[in-house]
Design a protein around this motif. Sequence first.
Motif, PDB file in Angstrom:
ATOM      1  N   THR A  68       0.915  -1.016  -0.035  1.00  0.00           N
ATOM      2  CA  THR A  68       0.047   0.082   0.092  1.00  0.00           C
ATOM      3  C   THR A  68       0.932   1.102  -0.044  1.00  0.00           C
ATOM      4  N   PRO A  69       0.302   2.238  -0.881  1.00  0.00           N
ATOM      5  CA  PRO A  69      -0.963   2.543  -1.074  1.00  0.00           C
ATOM      6  C   PRO A  69      -0.938   1.803  -2.453  1.00  0.00           C
ATOM      7  N   ASN A  70      -2.038   1.558  -2.980  1.00  0.00           N
ATOM      8  CA  ASN A  70      -2.170   0.842  -4.390  1.00  0.00           C
ATOM      9  C   ASN A  70      -3.425   1.425  -5.057  1.00  0.00           C
ATOM     10  N   ALA A  71      -3.655   1.302  -6.407  1.00  0.00           N
ATOM     11  CA  ALA A  71      -4.786   1.680  -7.123  1.00  0.00           C
ATOM     12  C   ALA A  71      -5.663   0.534  -7.346  1.00  0.00           C
ATOM     13  N   GLY A  72      -5.957  -0.497  -6.415  1.00  0.00           N
ATOM     14  CA  GLY A  72      -7.016  -1.172  -6.344  1.00  0.00           C
ATOM     15  C   GLY A  72      -6.614  -2.910  -7.084  1.00  0.00           C
ATOM     16  N   GLY A  73      -5.339  -2.797  -6.851  1.00  0.00           N
ATOM     17  CA  GLY A  73      -4.906  -4.175  -7.706  1.00  0.00           C
ATOM     18  C   GLY A  73      -5.428  -5.250  -6.847  1.00  0.00           C
ATOM     19  N   GLN A  74      -5.836  -6.454  -7.494  1.00  0.00           N
ATOM     20  CA  GLN A  74      -6.027  -7.883  -7.087  1.00  0.00           C
ATOM     21  C   GLN A  74      -5.389  -8.899  -7.452  1.00  0.00           C
ATOM     22  N   HIS A  75      -4.200  -8.945  -6.946  1.00  0.00           N
ATOM     23  CA  HIS A  75      -3.453 -10.079  -7.394  1.00  0.00           C
ATOM     24  C   HIS A  75      -3.546 -11.465  -6.803  1.00  0.00           C
TER      25      HIS A  75
ATOM     26  N   GLY B 291      -7.072  -6.478 -11.285  1.00  0.00           N
ATOM     27  CA  GLY B 291      -7.552  -5.313 -11.401  1.00  0.00           C
ATOM     28  C   GLY B 291      -8.437  -4.775 -10.278  1.00  0.00           C
ATOM     29  N   PRO B 292      -8.921  -3.540 -10.115  1.00  0.00           N
ATOM     30  CA  PRO B 292      -9.109  -2.776 -11.411  1.00  0.00           C
ATOM     31  C   PRO B 292      -7.822  -2.070 -11.733  1.00  0.00           C
ATOM     32  N   GLY B 293      -7.149  -1.625 -10.634  1.00  0.00           N
ATOM     33  CA  GLY B 293      -6.040  -0.968 -10.781  1.00  0.00           C
ATOM     34  C   GLY B 293      -4.804  -1.586 -10.652  1.00  0.00           C
ATOM     35  N   GLY B 294      -3.354  -0.881 -10.783  1.00  0.00           N
ATOM     36  CA  GLY B 294      -2.115  -1.333 -10.621  1.00  0.00           C
ATOM     37  C   GLY B 294      -1.818  -1.506  -9.225  1.00  0.00           C
ATOM     38  N   ALA B 295      -0.713  -2.301  -8.807  1.00  0.00           N
ATOM     39  CA  ALA B 295      -0.292  -2.646  -7.507  1.00  0.00           C
ATOM     40  C   ALA B 295       1.092  -3.117  -7.261  1.00  0.00           C
ATOM     41  N   TRP B 296       1.897  -2.971  -6.387  1.00  0.00           N
ATOM     42  CA  TRP B 296       3.358  -3.263  -6.374  1.00  0.00           C
ATOM     43  C   TRP B 296       3.143  -4.605  -5.602  1.00  0.00           C
ATOM     44  N   HIS B 297       4.040  -5.385  -5.580  1.00  0.00           N
ATOM     45  CA  HIS B 297       3.974  -6.725  -4.760  1.00  0.00           C
ATOM     46  C   HIS B 297       5.311  -7.265  -4.855  1.00  0.00           C
ATOM     47  N   ASN B 298       5.604  -7.989  -3.704  1.00  0.00           N
ATOM     48  CA  ASN B 298       6.505  -9.142  -3.760  1.00  0.00           C
ATOM     49  C   ASN B 298       6.045 -10.410  -3.099  1.00  0.00           C
ATOM     50  N   LEU B 299       6.623 -11.438  -2.687  1.00  0.00           N
ATOM     51  CA  LEU B 299       6.248 -12.623  -2.206  1.00  0.00           C
ATOM     52  C   LEU B 299       6.035 -12.981  -0.703  1.00  0.00           C
ATOM     53  N   GLN B 300       5.026 -13.585  -0.366  1.00  0.00           N
ATOM     54  CA  GLN B 300       4.797 -13.986   0.898  1.00  0.00           C
ATOM     55  C   GLN B 300       4.240 -15.465   0.720  1.00  0.00           C
ATOM     56  N   GLY B 301       4.671 -16.301   1.703  1.00  0.00           N
ATOM     57  CA  GLY B 301       4.119 -17.575   1.701  1.00  0.00           C
ATOM     58  C   GLY B 301       4.838 -18.754   2.671  1.00  0.00           C
TER      59      GLY B 301
END
Length: 85
Positions: A39-46, A71-81
Amino acid sequence: MAFSNAGTLTFLAAGQQVRWNYSWGSDRGFQQAGADVKTPNAGGQHVADEQGKSRFNDGTAAYFVTIANRGPGGAWHNLQGGGGA
């Protein structure tokens, strides 16, 4: 063993996807990974899909996952698991 905030931050616009590979050098058994969305992000659903594992003759292993932004917007991520119980 659980992990989060792993790997390089990656931006996905809506509709984009990326294939990740990750390893600890040793075979850690069953592992799964998903997007650690920032966060923040533009509503990304990864969404994580196509989990996989390769095991090599020297006893090491590599793990794979595809992360897609629905979507509906972009977002940054890396990994978790982590591993299954």
